[in-house]
Design an enzyme around this catalytic site. Sequence first.
Site, mmCIF file in Angstrom:
data_model
loop_
_atom_site.group_PDB
_atom_site.id
_atom_site.type_symbol
_atom_site.label_atom_id
_atom_site.label_comp_id
_atom_site.label_asym_id
_atom_site.label_seq_id
_atom_site.Cartn_x
_atom_site.Cartn_y
_atom_site.Cartn_z
ATOM 1 N N ARG A 168 21.522 -24.216 -4.584
ATOM 2 C CA ARG A 168 20.427 -23.284 -4.285
ATOM 3 C C ARG A 168 20.870 -21.840 -4.398
ATOM 4 O O ARG A 168 21.964 -21.487 -3.988
ATOM 5 C CB ARG A 168 19.952 -23.470 -2.845
ATOM 6 C CG ARG A 168 19.340 -24.796 -2.539
ATOM 7 C CD ARG A 168 19.060 -24.870 -1.035
ATOM 8 N NE ARG A 168 18.707 -26.211 -0.626
ATOM 9 C CZ ARG A 168 17.463 -26.647 -0.487
ATOM 10 N NH1 ARG A 168 16.456 -25.846 -0.696
ATOM 11 N NH2 ARG A 168 17.226 -27.887 -0.113
ATOM 12 N N CYS A 224 1.462 18.391 6.515
ATOM 13 C CA CYS A 224 0.074 17.993 6.775
ATOM 14 C C CYS A 224 -0.526 17.230 5.610
ATOM 15 O O CYS A 224 -1.705 16.921 5.603
ATOM 16 C CB CYS A 224 -0.779 19.202 7.123
ATOM 17 S SG CYS A 224 -0.899 20.405 5.785
ATOM 18 N N TYR A 242 7.219 18.990 13.238
ATOM 19 C CA TYR A 242 6.101 18.085 13.488
ATOM 20 C C TYR A 242 5.579 17.457 12.205
ATOM 21 O O TYR A 242 5.826 17.964 11.108
ATOM 22 C CB TYR A 242 4.954 18.802 14.221
ATOM 23 C CG TYR A 242 4.233 19.849 13.392
ATOM 24 C CD1 TYR A 242 3.173 19.501 12.557
ATOM 25 C CD2 TYR A 242 4.616 21.184 13.442
ATOM 26 C CE1 TYR A 242 2.512 20.450 11.797
ATOM 27 C CE2 TYR A 242 3.955 22.144 12.689
ATOM 28 C CZ TYR A 242 2.910 21.774 11.860
ATOM 29 O OH TYR A 242 2.269 22.707 11.103
ATOM 30 N N GLY A 259 11.116 -17.278 -3.975
ATOM 31 C CA GLY A 259 10.612 -17.934 -5.182
ATOM 32 C C GLY A 259 11.036 -17.297 -6.492
ATOM 33 O O GLY A 259 10.597 -17.710 -7.558
ATOM 34 N N LYS A 266 20.819 -16.890 2.954
ATOM 35 C CA LYS A 266 20.816 -18.311 3.296
ATOM 36 C C LYS A 266 22.221 -18.784 3.651
ATOM 37 O O LYS A 266 22.437 -19.469 4.655
ATOM 38 C CB LYS A 266 20.264 -19.109 2.108
ATOM 39 C CG LYS A 266 19.943 -20.532 2.456
ATOM 40 C CD LYS A 266 19.361 -21.266 1.254
ATOM 41 C CE LYS A 266 17.932 -20.813 0.986
ATOM 42 N NZ LYS A 266 17.462 -21.152 -0.348
ATOM 43 N N ARG A 305 16.386 -18.467 9.764
ATOM 44 C CA ARG A 305 16.412 -17.013 9.569
ATOM 45 C C ARG A 305 15.517 -16.383 10.627
ATOM 46 O O ARG A 305 14.681 -17.077 11.222
ATOM 47 C CB ARG A 305 15.949 -16.628 8.171
ATOM 48 C CG ARG A 305 14.526 -16.991 7.944
ATOM 49 C CD ARG A 305 14.089 -16.821 6.527
ATOM 50 N NE ARG A 305 12.806 -17.503 6.440
ATOM 51 C CZ ARG A 305 12.169 -17.798 5.353
ATOM 52 N NH1 ARG A 305 12.683 -17.491 4.192
ATOM 53 N NH2 ARG A 305 11.022 -18.411 5.370
ATOM 54 N N SER A 337 3.812 24.697 6.326
ATOM 55 C CA SER A 337 3.337 23.325 6.470
ATOM 56 C C SER A 337 3.309 22.728 5.075
ATOM 57 O O SER A 337 2.670 23.268 4.166
ATOM 58 C CB SER A 337 1.942 23.305 7.090
ATOM 59 O OG SER A 337 1.503 21.970 7.169
ATOM 60 N N MET A 358 14.210 -17.027 -7.723
ATOM 61 C CA MET A 358 15.343 -17.639 -8.411
ATOM 62 C C MET A 358 15.330 -19.152 -8.256
ATOM 63 O O MET A 358 14.390 -19.709 -7.718
ATOM 64 C CB MET A 358 16.635 -17.014 -7.913
ATOM 65 C CG MET A 358 16.759 -15.577 -8.389
ATOM 66 S SD MET A 358 18.207 -14.777 -7.753
ATOM 67 C CE MET A 358 17.918 -14.865 -6.022
ATOM 68 N N HIS A 380 -11.148 11.513 -2.931
ATOM 69 C CA HIS A 380 -11.919 12.057 -1.815
ATOM 70 C C HIS A 380 -12.332 10.963 -0.846
ATOM 71 O O HIS A 380 -12.127 11.050 0.369
ATOM 72 C CB HIS A 380 -13.152 12.786 -2.367
ATOM 73 C CG HIS A 380 -14.009 13.373 -1.297
ATOM 74 N ND1 HIS A 380 -15.073 12.696 -0.759
ATOM 75 C CD2 HIS A 380 -13.916 14.551 -0.638
ATOM 76 C CE1 HIS A 380 -15.620 13.445 0.180
ATOM 77 N NE2 HIS A 380 -14.936 14.577 0.272
HETATM 78 C C1 PEP Z 1 -1.958 18.830 0.628
HETATM 79 O O1 PEP Z 1 -2.104 19.261 -0.509
HETATM 80 O O2 PEP Z 1 -1.043 18.074 0.966
HETATM 81 C C2 PEP Z 1 -2.943 19.174 1.669
HETATM 82 C C3 PEP Z 1 -2.766 18.809 2.912
HETATM 83 O O3 PEP Z 1 -4.070 19.828 1.275
HETATM 84 P P1 PEP Z 1 -5.311 19.148 0.520
HETATM 85 O O4 PEP Z 1 -5.117 17.667 0.553
HETATM 86 O O5 PEP Z 1 -6.519 19.577 1.279
HETATM 87 O O6 PEP Z 1 -5.204 19.745 -0.839
#
Ligand code: PEP
Length: 899
Positions: A93, A852, A872, A102, A24, A337, A784, A104, A453
């Site tokens: 202030r 992954c 990747y 909000g 501020k 701001r 991976s 302080m 899941h």
């Molecule tokens: C992981 O464990 O990050 C993974 C990609 O495999 P899964 O979620 O199938 O165990």
Amino acid sequence: MADTKWVYDFSEGSKDQKDLLGGKGANLAEMTNLGLPVPPGFTITTDACRYYLEHGGTPPELDAQVSEHLAALEKAMGKTLGDPADPLLVSVRSGAAASMPGMMETVLNVGLNDESVQGLAAQSGSERFAWDSYRRLIQMFGKTVLDIDGDLFEHALDEVKAEQGTDLDLDLDAEHLEDVVGRFKAIVKDATGEDFPQDPREQMDMAINAVFDSWNSDRAIIYRRRERIPSDAGTAVNVCSMVFGNLGTDSGTGVAFTRDPGSGAQGVYGDYLQNAQGEDVVAGIRNTVPLGDLEDIDREAYDELMATMSRLESHYRDLCDIEFTIERNKLWMLQTRVGKRTAAAAFVIATQLVDEGLIDMDEAVRRVTGDQLAQLMFPRFISGGDATQLTQGMNASPGAAVGKAVFSSEEAVTWAQRGEDVVLVRRETNPDDLSGMIAAQGVLTSRGGKTSHAAVVARGMGKTCVCGAEELQVDTKAKKFTAPDGTVVSEGDVISIDGSTGRVWLGEVPVEPSAVVRYFEGEIDPEAEDTEAIVRSVHRILVHADQKRQLAVRTNADTPEDSARARRFGAQGIGLCRTEHMFLGDRRKLVEKLILADGDDERQAALDALEPLQKQDFLEIFEAMDGLPVTVRLLDPPLHEFLPDLTELSVRVALAEERGEPDEGSLRLLAAVRGMHESNPMLGLRGVRLGLVVPGLFAMQVRAIAEAACERKKAGGNPRPEIMIPLVGAVQELEAIREVSVRVLNEVFEQEGCEVDGLLGTMIEVPRAALTAGEIAGSAEFFSFGTNDLTQMTWGFSRDDVEAAFFHQYLDKGIFGISPFESLDREGVGRLVEIAVQQGREARPDLKLGVCGEHGGDPDSVHFFHEVGLDYVSCSPFRVPVARLEAGRAALGGERAGS
Ligand code: PEP
Ligand code: MG
């Protein structure tokens, strides 16, 4: 310390000094230096706050420096603080470097006392205004500075209103408010044993210290811990001369935006309230009018405001939001701001600013975030309509779903087949629910967290999901659930679920489809004249991000449809094709045979039956991803997941025995299910362990991959398989599977008279694998990172249990700001990733590296993967555009989390 400057006049700072002057203060200074009409004032630095907190008192020089700046302020205003005849009043202030809305304190009207209230009345010409200002001071000061329970003041005010037979502040006149002041002063005396301080300077000093103290209020501490704001940053204090919007119809107060923060459209946006102070706008005492109406109310002030807004916008090169007050036709700027905006406005404004020459495309990419893009990709509820909210669960997979509640996967499929929209409601889901999840508009569970899941699968499919709605009692047998207010929702009742907020309603809330997804699907031409602004902006920004990013983006997909969609969304291959879903449905019987096989021949027969089916799966996926790499992961989940539930089966067998008709098959099955029962299946016989223990299983999968690849190649395709072994912890495990795989590959290639280039690699998802990555790289052509399991095993958190069980408490207490299953824990799990990257590349310089786990599509985590130099990231199809954008932002040095 002696010559430390603790106090800065507004004319001495700039917007780049947020750390010292707070957000501020820095912006007030910037506006002052732009020559805009800011009420004069000064800022006490965050350094002073840090000193105060460390030493339990203000720096010795502070008093003199404040006096000096106060004198300058009084001179500028031609008034003296608390002068009985014509008092200068100030606001005190808080204002930290990071926004802590909000959290302080603020005290207004400092400088009023029993005498100066008369002066204020005389100068303003309004006794009522003067007494109202005084009662507001005692109330705020009492609560904030003297720590008196705020309810005491509220009750006293209510009492006076009741005596006058009203419940509106505005119905009280000067005399009544003088009475309120008397009662408030008595409350102060009673609570502290002292009179309300009459010395204006003493009021100011006490208010300054109270703002310093508020840095360490409970709510501020928790907020900081969660937001990762350093606990020793401290707050600045802004002392600003008061201007009044409640002096009559020639005065007022308002808020304004330089563009529409909802859509990004250019124009005049904001609200104005005549004859009012800032708090009145918030309290909603009277309705505001659109800012445009100010043009008729006060043309001159309006013109000045418009000029100021356009000045601010070109100066900040962004949308600004503004608070202003008009005191007797004179415009005052109280705050500005860079303003918050919706996701759509963020994209539209970024490209508008490029077209206006204010920023370049690199900056436009930095100005938007993956989270904002994700918000634009889901259908959205337009408003609550007349539906009633039942509860709020976890926002597991964004989107808006409306449908009739059904309580089993079979019902979901049947109802959907006859054209009904359904929401699948379960206590939790398991792989068997997949068909129901596909058929449903959305999924609601009462158990399980964001990597349960239901959540993982729903996100993968871009399906709306609310999980862990623990307040709901789901009774799937009776086909109903009960909400905390007692409402019972039975099969067929319409419910609406919002996967972006976790809210669940009874009844139908209206939705609108996402134009951005239709663009990714290829249904909207982003360059056509009549295409919506938001689609054109998203397209331009993504094209630029793609040009700049270093990370490739792949997808996690295990069906040809998902693969094709991900490709349309920009995926450059598959980073994880989970094979477990390929073993469900009709094929389950074959898996059962495999598990129950008595001897090699029976086992081989089961494998031989499965192989052609597997091959067909891979053929279709290789075709959808022709020319791009496809990482197929060999079977990962524990085998018992493919067998019937132990309890159900035991009951079935017991009943059959009681009837005197035991059946051999069920008995054998029961023995197998018992034999395979594990207390901790996620840490049991899974992944590579399964491959080593069940002879022929992985070999069958490798054979199916190789045969499918050869067939594609012979048909003129360009398959690029990458075979991935899950859950490896030791190089020996990998070596054993590798040996078999290489043998099978060679056999197939010889048999088919065809060779396909591919890679053999492993997941790094067990901490031991990360720590011995150098050795493992000797047998792996790629790594991976399976950051879901790596997080589970690094923290010792069961990924299926902890999120719903106690994570909300961890979040409330600020132990972490976000679940480590959602956003990568850089210090712990990330450290393991770094070690593995470094060791792996040292051992094998051309090692390909990717991720992954779910984190591959999380904006913040994508920046981490860019920083550690992965090749990747791989994520669910719907997150592919988000990852593309964040990878571009990471390469351009964009902030990790945007506003
Ligand atoms: C992981 O464990 O990050 C993974 C990609 O495999 P899964 O979620 O199938 O165990
Ligand atoms: Mg895993």
